[in-house]
Design an enzyme around this catalytic site. Sequence first.
Site, PDB file in Angstrom:
ATOM      1  N   GLU A   1       0.822  -1.211   0.000  1.00 53.44           N
ATOM      2  CA  GLU A   1       0.000   0.000   0.000  1.00 53.44           C
ATOM      3  C   GLU A   1       0.856   1.261   0.000  1.00 53.44           C
ATOM      4  OE1 GLU A   1      -2.653  -0.371   3.280  1.00 53.44           O
ATOM      5  OE2 GLU A   1      -3.928  -1.870   2.299  1.00 53.44           O
TER       6      GLU A   1
ATOM      7  N   HIS B   1     -10.274   0.463  -0.236  1.00 52.65           N
ATOM      8  CA  HIS B   1     -10.817  -0.361   0.845  1.00 52.65           C
ATOM      9  C   HIS B   1     -12.330  -0.551   0.725  1.00 52.65           C
ATOM     10  CE1 HIS B   1      -6.917   0.903   2.455  1.00 52.65           C
ATOM     11  NE2 HIS B   1      -6.985  -0.109   3.288  1.00 52.65           N
TER      12      HIS B   1
END
Length: 317
Positions: A169, A203
């Site tokens: 990430e 997400h």
Amino acid sequence: MEVDGGAGDGVSVSVAVVACTAMTIFYVAILYSPTLILRLPPPTSFKSYMTRRFICAGISTFVSLLVCAFILPIKSWETPYLFSAYGIHPHHTWEAVLLPLFLTSLMYTGSFLLKFFSLWTSLTEQSGQQIDLSLHGIKTVLQNFINWIHSHLCNISSWRLYIVAPLTEELVFRACMIPLLLCGGFKPYTVILLSPVFFSLAHLNHLLEFYMHQDSSFLKACMVVGFQLGYTVIFGSYASFLFVRTGHIAAPLVSHMFCNFMGLPAFFSPRTRMVSVGFVAGVVGFVYLLFPLTSPELYNDRIDNCKCWHRYCEWRS
């Protein structure tokens, strides 16, 4: 939304935004490719399921780094210069690890106090028992600690939370996207607020997974995931701030790992008010030290009186 320049500066605004959007979609979509696209049989265990996801996340990260290198107007493809584009530097590594880690830990002052009081309570409850301070007792404590570390090393979920997720990430959403947005002409503080949007959108797949796998109502799933998205926006802004200020990917990376390990900061406990006091004191210390501990001079030998002190300005032709 403030923008410094346009296409003449090396990367156009539209290219930067489209590239970041594509990286976000690719980072999430590839996680479902083994079963939906490659038509592989379902994984036989949770470990094999997570291993597939690790491989997919690794592929998407590598592709994002490669695409980013071709889009950015990088003048040299020499390894040190190329790595510097992603905030990977051999210098000032200890500063980039320890200072942001200390800064981040201030937000967990309440959590540390809560852990301390829990440990103290446990010891006082055993006050009637004799504490073994012999060599055998010390060996037992050390063995328990080693077993705890070993259990995490063998736990696939720990690898996901503390290694794979933070590493991939940060490389995609900080090391790739922030240089693109900066070279696209966005001002640093605009980037700090904009890049977490891509981070939080990555997400959104948790909404579907939580709704389907946890057998929860859609409203509850929205509330849980909505809270998570809010947290990712806040942390994403902080991680972006660290990267822009320090120029080191290590700064947001270690902070990401630490936050994943600690969870949400404890700000209240019915057992003692000291947790709330500690939390407030930690927040005050965090705000007070935020800019001094992230000063570019601490992480770079030369900034040449340039706002692009992490050399983004040199990529512009």
